[in-house]
Design a protein around this motif. Sequence first.
Motif, PDB file in Angstrom:
ATOM      1  N   GLY A 111      -5.705   0.777   5.704  1.00  0.00           N
ATOM      2  CA  GLY A 111      -4.679  -0.245   5.506  1.00  0.00           C
ATOM      3  C   GLY A 111      -4.349  -0.994   6.780  1.00  0.00           C
ATOM      4  N   GLN A 112      -4.581  -0.359   7.922  1.00  0.00           N
ATOM      5  CA  GLN A 112      -4.329  -0.965   9.224  1.00  0.00           C
ATOM      6  C   GLN A 112      -5.336  -2.073   9.530  1.00  0.00           C
ATOM      7  N   ALA A 141      -3.692  11.464  -3.278  1.00  0.00           N
ATOM      8  CA  ALA A 141      -4.436  12.600  -3.826  1.00  0.00           C
ATOM      9  C   ALA A 141      -4.688  13.657  -2.761  1.00  0.00           C
ATOM     10  N   HIS A 142      -5.028  13.225  -1.541  1.00  0.00           N
ATOM     11  CA  HIS A 142      -5.436  14.173  -0.508  1.00  0.00           C
ATOM     12  C   HIS A 142      -4.403  15.280  -0.260  1.00  0.00           C
ATOM     13  N   ASN A 143      -3.127  14.959  -0.405  1.00  0.00           N
ATOM     14  CA  ASN A 143      -2.080  15.945  -0.104  1.00  0.00           C
ATOM     15  C   ASN A 143      -1.430  16.527  -1.353  1.00  0.00           C
ATOM     16  N   ASP A 144      -2.048  16.310  -2.513  1.00  0.00           N
ATOM     17  CA  ASP A 144      -1.558  16.909  -3.752  1.00  0.00           C
ATOM     18  C   ASP A 144      -2.327  18.192  -4.071  1.00  0.00           C
ATOM     19  N   ILE A 201       0.848  -1.186   0.000  1.00  0.00           N
ATOM     20  CA  ILE A 201       0.000   0.000   0.000  1.00  0.00           C
ATOM     21  C   ILE A 201       0.881   1.232   0.000  1.00  0.00           C
ATOM     22  N   VAL A 202       0.732   2.054  -1.036  1.00  0.00           N
ATOM     23  CA  VAL A 202       1.448   3.322  -1.200  1.00  0.00           C
ATOM     24  C   VAL A 202       0.416   4.423  -1.037  1.00  0.00           C
ATOM     25  N   SER A 203       0.422   5.127   0.114  1.00  0.00           N
ATOM     26  CA  SER A 203      -0.670   6.052   0.367  1.00  0.00           C
ATOM     27  C   SER A 203      -0.301   7.074   1.434  1.00  0.00           C
ATOM     28  N   ASP A 204      -1.350   7.686   1.995  1.00  0.00           N
ATOM     29  CA  ASP A 204      -1.206   8.767   2.974  1.00  0.00           C
ATOM     30  C   ASP A 204      -1.833   8.361   4.305  1.00  0.00           C
ATOM     31  N   SER A 205      -2.153   9.348   5.138  1.00  0.00           N
ATOM     32  CA  SER A 205      -2.639   9.074   6.484  1.00  0.00           C
ATOM     33  C   SER A 205      -3.961   8.328   6.533  1.00  0.00           C
ATOM     34  N   SER A 256       1.710   9.390   6.767  1.00  0.00           N
ATOM     35  CA  SER A 256       0.921  10.604   6.971  1.00  0.00           C
ATOM     36  C   SER A 256       1.512  11.809   6.241  1.00  0.00           C
ATOM     37  N   GLY A 257       0.635  12.581   5.602  1.00  0.00           N
ATOM     38  CA  GLY A 257       1.029  13.842   4.979  1.00  0.00           C
ATOM     39  C   GLY A 257       1.668  13.733   3.615  1.00  0.00           C
TER      40      GLY A 257
END
Length: 341
Positions: A147-148, A198-201, A129-133, A166-167
């Motif tokens: 993912g947790q 996406a959320h932090n872009d 999984i490649v992602s954010d918070s 995160s972030g």
Amino acid sequence: MNRRTVLAALAGAPAFAHWPAELDPGPGPFSFDVPPGTYRVSAALGSRAAAAQTGLQVEARRTVLATVDTAAGEVRHESVTVNVRTPESMPTGEEGPGTPGLQVYLTGGTPALAGLRVTPEPGARQLFIVSDSTASDWLVGPKRGWGQEFPQLFRAGLSIANYADSGESTVSWLADPTLFATVQPLVRPGDEVLIQLAHNDKTTPEDVYRANLGTLIDGVRARQGRPVLVTPPVRHLFAADGTLTPTGRVVNNLGVDLPAVLRDVAARQGIPLLDLTARSQALLESLGPDGSWSLYLTVAHDGVQDASHFSGYGATVMAGLVAGEMRRVRLPAAGYLRQPC
């Protein structure tokens, strides 16, 4: 030497022997002194004396087995595949390195454990999984990433390697050496890599965003892995008419519809897309502004109001939506799902 210490001592062996007696489910984890890698945890759940309700978490509170009910005298055998790494939660070390080795925690209202065994499983299939918070493993605090909660949905043989941090954005995932430069060499032929960024872009120009996605996709393909794009979950942001606001859907305050960009890139690249945006939007709008708050953090339940991050319940629900999308597009890893989503 108590049973918990014995189990830790056994961890130096290639196969960590089953302890053939009822184990004390008291506070704290069962700790195994093992190096980073992939392991199979086999547990005998239940008690000779009483009914029990037992689940398993490992490492940074990753739920690998939902609670199992057993009657008095009943023992049920379950196995899960787990990923062990340092740091044990987010890869940049935001929450510190955690505890070395493998930590196994009992969950459930009345946990009981009759035996526990850990064996190396280096050949297990991997899903990254490649992602954010919103997907991260959170070691401390009330936040839970989807993912947790994801590993509990899969049977043994598939390792969920959650590197969400995160972030992070597509920009930082490529720039920070603890992120894609660390994950890419771990990908083996056939491994699937879920990319949800996406959320932090918010300030990433669309052309740069598209190029960054292309770099991540090419990097996975270079390892003969299978890239999969995932649109982001919506935020809990409702308008007066009871529908999600554009901010809730779009996630980019510059007006670029990043979920639409992800859908387009997936189509152009010929790779699978899991539409978590559409799934989560439909769910929230069906529950309504009040009913859907249980998915997120609230002052009443968690001490903080957060329209972006999930409660344990919400993270589990979102994990189920992702799994349902995996089954819909027939990803090979969906063959490891414990039950339909």
